[in-house]
Design a protein around this motif. Structure first.
Motif, PDB file in Angstrom:
ATOM      1  N   UNK A   1     -10.481  13.794 -39.709  1.00 31.81           N
ATOM      2  CA  UNK A   1      -9.305  14.351 -39.038  1.00 31.81           C
ATOM      3  C   UNK A   1      -8.056  13.879 -39.778  1.00 31.81           C
ATOM      4  N   UNK A   2      -7.269  14.830 -40.272  1.00 28.76           N
ATOM      5  CA  UNK A   2      -5.967  14.534 -40.871  1.00 28.76           C
ATOM      6  C   UNK A   2      -4.886  14.820 -39.823  1.00 28.76           C
ATOM      7  N   UNK A   3      -3.947  13.912 -39.694  1.00 24.98           N
ATOM      8  CA  UNK A   3      -2.860  14.097 -38.730  1.00 24.98           C
ATOM      9  C   UNK A   3      -1.516  13.995 -39.441  1.00 24.98           C
ATOM     10  N   UNK A   4      -0.613  14.927 -39.110  1.00 27.41           N
ATOM     11  CA  UNK A   4       0.760  14.906 -39.602  1.00 27.41           C
ATOM     12  C   UNK A   4       1.661  14.764 -38.380  1.00 27.41           C
ATOM     13  N   UNK A   5       2.250  13.592 -38.208  1.00 27.92           N
ATOM     14  CA  UNK A   5       3.057  13.266 -37.036  1.00 27.92           C
ATOM     15  C   UNK A   5       4.523  13.157 -37.456  1.00 27.92           C
ATOM     16  N   UNK A   6       5.424  13.816 -36.710  1.00 24.39           N
ATOM     17  CA  UNK A   6       6.849  13.743 -37.036  1.00 24.39           C
ATOM     18  C   UNK A   6       7.649  13.366 -35.791  1.00 24.39           C
ATOM     19  N   UNK A   7       8.902  13.013 -36.015  1.00 26.17           N
ATOM     20  CA  UNK A   7       9.823  12.666 -34.924  1.00 26.17           C
ATOM     21  C   UNK A   7      10.889  13.748 -34.794  1.00 26.17           C
ATOM     22  N   UNK A   8      10.484  14.996 -35.029  1.00 22.41           N
ATOM     23  CA  UNK A   8      11.423  16.112 -35.056  1.00 22.41           C
ATOM     24  C   UNK A   8      11.733  16.677 -33.687  1.00 22.41           C
TER      25      UNK A   8
ATOM     26  N   UNK B   1       1.608  22.463 -46.397  1.00 22.37           N
ATOM     27  CA  UNK B   1       2.318  23.315 -45.439  1.00 22.37           C
ATOM     28  C   UNK B   1       2.758  22.520 -44.210  1.00 22.37           C
ATOM     29  N   UNK B   2       1.856  21.684 -43.686  1.00 21.73           N
ATOM     30  CA  UNK B   2       2.178  20.906 -42.490  1.00 21.73           C
ATOM     31  C   UNK B   2       3.289  19.898 -42.757  1.00 21.73           C
ATOM     32  N   UNK B   3       3.196  19.193 -43.890  1.00 18.68           N
ATOM     33  CA  UNK B   3       4.208  18.173 -44.204  1.00 18.68           C
ATOM     34  C   UNK B   3       5.547  18.830 -44.498  1.00 18.68           C
ATOM     35  N   UNK B   4       5.527  19.958 -45.220  1.00 15.61           N
ATOM     36  CA  UNK B   4       6.776  20.671 -45.520  1.00 15.61           C
ATOM     37  C   UNK B   4       7.472  21.114 -44.240  1.00 15.61           C
ATOM     38  N   UNK B   5       6.704  21.669 -43.281  1.00 18.25           N
ATOM     39  CA  UNK B   5       7.278  22.073 -41.993  1.00 18.25           C
ATOM     40  C   UNK B   5       7.859  20.871 -41.253  1.00 18.25           C
ATOM     41  N   UNK B   6       7.112  19.749 -41.257  1.00 13.97           N
ATOM     42  CA  UNK B   6       7.576  18.566 -40.542  1.00 13.97           C
ATOM     43  C   UNK B   6       8.895  18.057 -41.114  1.00 13.97           C
ATOM     44  N   UNK B   7       9.028  18.081 -42.437  1.00 13.24           N
ATOM     45  CA  UNK B   7      10.270  17.630 -43.063  1.00 13.24           C
ATOM     46  C   UNK B   7      11.433  18.561 -42.734  1.00 13.24           C
ATOM     47  N   UNK B   8      11.147  19.869 -42.630  1.00 19.01           N
ATOM     48  CA  UNK B   8      12.207  20.833 -42.322  1.00 19.01           C
ATOM     49  C   UNK B   8      12.788  20.613 -40.930  1.00 19.01           C
ATOM     50  N   UNK B   9      11.906  20.258 -39.967  1.00 18.55           N
ATOM     51  CA  UNK B   9      12.331  20.197 -38.578  1.00 18.55           C
ATOM     52  C   UNK B   9      12.492  18.762 -38.070  1.00 18.55           C
TER      53      UNK B   9
END
Length: 589
Positions: free
Chosen positions: A377-384, A349-357
């Motif tokens: 701790x898992x971290x999902x970091x984006x440049x969105x 869910x987190x990665x899918x949201x990050x890719x969308x935005x």
């Protein structure tokens, strides 16, 4: 080596000088070639035998090398025995444990030979000499050697004459370097290809398992008792599945051809039904958590394997070359003991949201330990596009979405993040966000590294009709497939072992109702496991199902007991697994 029904002698070479050591290496290389070993195996065998021969000459003053074929094993085994009458070996156990340090290098040859060969045994008596026996299993493609045909090898060796030992040694060293270089290159190519294939396969398996889980949740939707059930219940499932099934029949032309316009219309119907079904799934998941009916099924798994599965599953979402999805495989991170399926669902869910935005840049997924290793701790970091601080808590509310220019371009229900946080808290952790507009976002999932004691055996309640299944297979991907399939069968307890030795231990201690066994495993292969199971009174009545990637033909069946069931790994599915487990249990009773 005395001729027995077990060992068929081939040739004996005396070890009296340095040249004889080279001759022993030549003979080992040549006999391995005649027995059908691959070139790399020939070099490995010759290297191990020459090291032992050098030990016999250097530390005992000489001895002899006896070459034979062990016909009692399946497959047969090439055996070499190095005997001497020297002073014996002091500190033998320290040497074999790698703890003995000698300025002359004594013991390194023994350790090296043990690592190079399939089997290794040593007998050393002070003052009476030392005997070392090593063995290598013949390749599965090589047919068993009859004793009469073995005389051809003996005759061929008698006709051959040894060349200049020094020239032969130089040639063998050159060949060894070439083989090692070729092996290194092939291993690099194979590892890269296996990683790509494994990632894709794990992704497909994970998606298949989650779809099965969602279908099961819909079938049990009548048990959910939260405020969502006033507006959403399992009654939606029947018409939705009917719409999907009927649209599939139309698209498959079961009742005749469709015009292009009709096909487009049916396609719209099917996509709309699938979107509605996805919404129902998210709502039922959330309702089940809030109702306290969600079950936690902890298993031991590696984070690197989880990342590989996610990489393969989410690769199709990368529709723009301007965005890169990166997974940083954790180093020295111990296996976790928690609900792998729920952790994967949160991260998807987190990665899918990050890719969308994220319109350009990257989405980076990492993991680390905290609290002295008690948590991960898992971290999902984006440049969105980022999220303003006043909306940080709002995005975790059901059906809430932040109104942005990019939000209007993508579709969503507003349930993904609320569901993810609920699942995180169900696992004893939490889900938080750090973000600023235009600076991207970081979603952090912190959960305990272990839920309870992973080594504690969970007893099966008496009289509940439960059955236990033991899978013995060194292939991590196949174990994952079976764990997902059998784990959803509530009447079965699932156990697994990644090798023959561990599998035999579990079979004797736990006595499962069915054993699913792979044939091609390192150290102890499936054929040997079958023999040891049959020879043990504790396990000889347990039904065994062979799951193999080998070609199932008359040749393979002839090497197995008649009562053993065979199934190809390519034919594994939920239906086939249920069928052969049921048949095996019924056959045993």
């Amino acid at each position: 080596m005395a001729a027995t029904s077990k060992h068929w002698p081939i040739v004996t070479v005396p070890i009296e000088n340095e040249s004889d050591v080279v001759t022993v290496r030549q003979r080992a290389h040549r006999v391995a070639d005649l027995l059908g070993f691959e070139r790399q195996d020939q070099t490995r065998i010759a290297t191990a035998v020459s090291e032992l021969a050098r030990n016999a000459y250097g530390y005992a003053g000489g001895g002899r090398a006896e070459f034979a074929l062990d016909a009692a094993t399946i497959p047969q085994r090439f055996v070499v025995r190095i005997c001497d009458s020297g002073p014996g070996i002091d500190n033998l156990q320290l040497i074999l444990d790698g703890q003995y340090r000698s300025p002359s290098g004594m013991g390194l040859g023994l350790i090296g030979a043990r690592r190079l060969m399939d089997t290794f045994s040593i007998d050393s008596v002070p003052g009476k000499g030392t005997t070392v026996e090593v063995g290598q299993k013949l390749p599965l493609r090589v047919a068993p050697w009859p004793r009469a045909k073995l005389t051809d090898i003996v005759s061929s060796l008698k006709k051959e004459t040894s060349s200049d030992p020094l020239a032969a040694l130089r040639e063998q060293n050159r060949e060894l370097m070439q083989n090692l270089e070729e092996l290194r290159r092939r291993e690099e190519e194979s590892q890269q290809l296996n990683q790509e294939l494994g990632d894709t396969n794990r992704g497909v398996v994970a998606l298949y398992a989650e779809l099965d889980g969602r279908a099961e949740q819909l079938r049990q939707a009548s048990e959910l008792k939260t405020r969502f059930l006033s507006n959403m219940s399992h009654e939606f499932r029947t018409p939705l599945n009917s719409v999907l099934a009927l649209s599939r029949l139309l698209l498959d032309r079961i009742d005749g051809d469709l015009t292009p316009e009709q096909e487009r219309q049916v396609g719209y119907i099917r996509r709309s039904a699938e979107s509605l079904l996805e919404l129902v799934n998210d709502m039922l998941d959330l309702a089940k958590v809030e109702a306290g009916k969600a079950e936690i099924k902890p298993v031991r798994f590696a984070v690197a394997s989880l990342f590989g599965a996610l990489r393969g599953a989410l690769k199709p979402l990368l529709t723009s070359t301007a965005v890169e999805l990166l997974f940083e495989s954790p180093k020295d991170l111990p296996p976790l003991y928690t609900d792998e399926a729920k952790v994967a669902q949160i991260l998807r869910n987190l990665i899918s949201n990050a890719l969308k935005f994220t319109e350009e840049g990257e989405v980076r997924v990492t993991s680390r330990t905290s609290d002295n290793g008690a948590s991960v701790v898992f971290s999902v970091r984006d440049t969105g596009i980022g999220i303003a601080s006043e909306h940080h808590e709002r995005i975790f509310e059901e059906f809430s979405q932040v109104d942005t220019k990019l939000q209007r371009k993508v579709k969503g229900t507003g349930l993904g993040l609320p569901l993810s946080r609920s699942l995180a808290r169900l696992l004893g952790g939490d889900l938080t966000v750090e973000s600023e507009p235009g600076q991207g976002s970081v979603f952090s999932l912190k959960i305990p590294a272990s839920l309870g004691d992973p080594d504690r055996e969970m007893p099966i309640p008496a009289g509940d009709g439960s059955r236990s299944v033991l899978l013995i297979d060194d292939d991590e991907t196949f174990r994952y497939v079976m764990r997902q399939i059998v784990g959803n069968e509530t009447r079965y307890e699932f156990m697994e072992a990644d090798g023959g030795e561990e599998g035999l231990r579990l079979a004797r201690e736990r006595k499962p109702d069915v054993i699913v066994l792979d044939l091609q495993m390192p150290a102890i292969d499936g054929f040997t496991v079958l023999q040891q199971l049959a020879a043990d009174d504790r396990t000889n009545d347990i039904p065994v199902v062979i799951s193999t990637s080998m070609t199932i033909d008359g040749s393979l069946r002839s090497r197995l007991p008649e009562h053993v069931r065979l199934i190809s790994k390519n034919a594994i599915s939920r239906e086939s697994v249920s069928s052969f487990l049921r048949d095996a249990v019924q056959g045993a009773t």
